[in-house]
Scaffold this active site. Structure first.
Site, PDB file in Angstrom:
ATOM      1  NE  ARG A  68      -2.669   0.973   3.583  1.00 46.18           N
ATOM      2  CZ  ARG A  68      -3.382   0.872   4.700  1.00 46.18           C
ATOM      3  NH1 ARG A  68      -4.610   0.378   4.659  1.00 46.18           N
ATOM      4  NH2 ARG A  68      -2.904   1.249   5.863  1.00 46.18           N
TER       5      ARG A  68
ATOM      6  CE1 TYR B 249     -41.334   2.362  -0.249  1.00 48.06           C
ATOM      7  CE2 TYR B 249     -39.454   2.023   1.207  1.00 48.06           C
ATOM      8  CZ  TYR B 249     -40.386   2.866   0.624  1.00 48.06           C
ATOM      9  OH  TYR B 249     -40.376   4.197   0.915  1.00 48.06           O
TER      10      TYR B 249
ATOM     11  CG  MET C 167     -32.948   6.469   3.939  1.00 48.08           C
ATOM     12  SD  MET C 167     -33.129   7.990   3.002  1.00 48.08           S
ATOM     13  CE  MET C 167     -33.077   7.403   1.317  1.00 48.08           C
TER      14      MET C 167
END
Ligand SMILES: *Cc1c(COP(=O)(O)O)cnc(C)c1O
Length: 374
Positions: free
Chosen positions: A141, A268, A314
């Site tokens: 990295r 939903y 949400m």
């Protein structure tokens, strides 16, 4: 900052309780176990716990450094009155050098071109930039390859950059039997020996993240850099040694309840349909809070595990409450933490989400109130 003792708990519908005593305790345990300086890593808003309170608690427990990923995080802490030594572990853009100097923030160096850019800014601004050099030993990295380090440090002598420290990062310290950690440390030690003999060795040396604090005492050097462990989380998935305490509990309250007849679609897409008369509660927490829109999830109500049914929205999701018949509006829900004899650990939630505890806490949304007990 909101402290637990001053809050009427009915004020919130979903919230985090952060135990600052646990963070202080964990920092002190790490200090005691390692016998070296502790750099509390509190990047990403203190792993979701709140950067400033987490930093203060770690300092109260004996940490002498704070490590963050970005200069913005360091500046936020300075503005919040954190005055201890601060290291930015990641990349700092050159244009931020004047602010780093002004606020006495140490940056990570890992590239000679970048160091040259930094020097240009130092020469305009004046003053001295403090830096720790990051070395690549096997993480793949950020870090300068060991073979370039000695001449790089030699060139920086008597310039506007003072390299006070040198460090590396371990890729597999969570695997106690891994040879690769020993190989990384051997490469690092080799380099430190070379720098010592050339009179170039920076003052402070560090390598250990949380997993290395637990598994590799030979990686302690002058400073250890724990993050996860500081918050009482396990970097390895194994349970932690005695004494470490998780700092975070995530709670909510039931805000609405219905007894629905058979055939009622829930949420939903009506992916869940009641099969008989069922008691369905609403939990005011959703993916907008950093909860996950995943299947087969559970939370605690009345000391029992209850299923989340239908899609997570949400801001809300629905609970199947048949096994807690006396549940009522206002009852406390535990999303992460303990209620009665049941515990839902951050690791269990992480496993359900196919991730690690780090990602769960970093994803906790800003809008969640964080209340602190001291
Ligand atoms: C994030 C980070 C740490 C802390 O890691 P933990 O596994 O949370 O202890 C230490 N050092 C560096 C360079 C890091 O990026």
């Amino acid at each position: 900052m909101i402290y637990f003792s001053f809050v009427d708990i009915n004020t919130y519908s979903t919230w985090l309780e952060i135990d600052l005593k646990a963070i202080k305790n964990n920092a002190a345990l790490i200090r005691e176990k390692t016998g070296v300086e502790v750099m509390a890593v509190i990047k990403a808003n203190g792993y979701g716990h709140g950067a400033r309170p987490a930093a203060q608690a770690a300092i109260a427990g004996g940490a002498t450094w704070i490590g963050v990923a970005r200069i913005e995080e360091a500046l936020t802490l300075r503005r919040a009155g954190i005055s201890c030594k601060l290291l930015v572990l990641g990349f700092t853009p050159a244009a931020k050098v004047p602010e780093a100097i002004e606020h006495n923030i140490t940056v990570a160096l890992f590239d000679s071109d970048l160091a040259q850019n930094y020097l240009d800014y130092v020469s305009i601004h004046g003053g001295m930039l403090h830096a720790h050099l990051k070395v690549e030993t096997g993480m793949g990295r950020l870090g300068m390859k060991p073979e370039y380090v000695a001449s790089f440090l030699d060139k920086l002598k008597n310039t506007g950059i003072k390299v006070d420290g040198i460090f590396t990062h371990l890729a597999k310290a969570d695997e106690p039997d891994s040879d690769s950690t020993l190989r990384q440390l051997a490469i690092f030690d080799n380099l430190l020996g070379e720098l010592e003999s050339k009179g170039l060795k920076p003052e402070k040396v560090h390598a250990a993240n949380s997993a290395a604090v637990l598994n590799f005492p030979q990686s302690y050097y002058d400073i250890v850099r724990p993050g996860d462990l500081l918050f009482g989380m396990s970097p390895t998935g194994e349970s932690l040694p005695e004494g470490f305490k998780p700092a975070l509990t995530w709670k909510a309250r039931i805000i609405s309840l219905h007894n629905f007849p058979a055939g009622q679609g829930i949420s939903y897409g009506s992916t869940y349909v009641t099969s008989k008369e069922e008691r369905i509660g609403v939990m005011p927490t959703g993916y907008g809070d950093g909860f996950r829109r995943a299947k087969d999830q559970q939370v605690l109500v009345g000391g029992k595990r209850v299923d989340i049914v239908g899609r997570v929205c949400m801001d809300q999701c629905m609970l199947q409450l048949d096994c807690v018949p006396d549940a009522k509006v206002g009852d406390e829900i535990v999303i992460i933490g303990t209620q009665g004899n049941e515990t839902l650990s951050v690791d269990e939630v992480a496993e359900r989400w196919g991730t690690i505890n780090y990602e769960v806490v970093c994803g906790l949304a800003d809008r969640l109130p964080r209340i602190y007990n001291e």
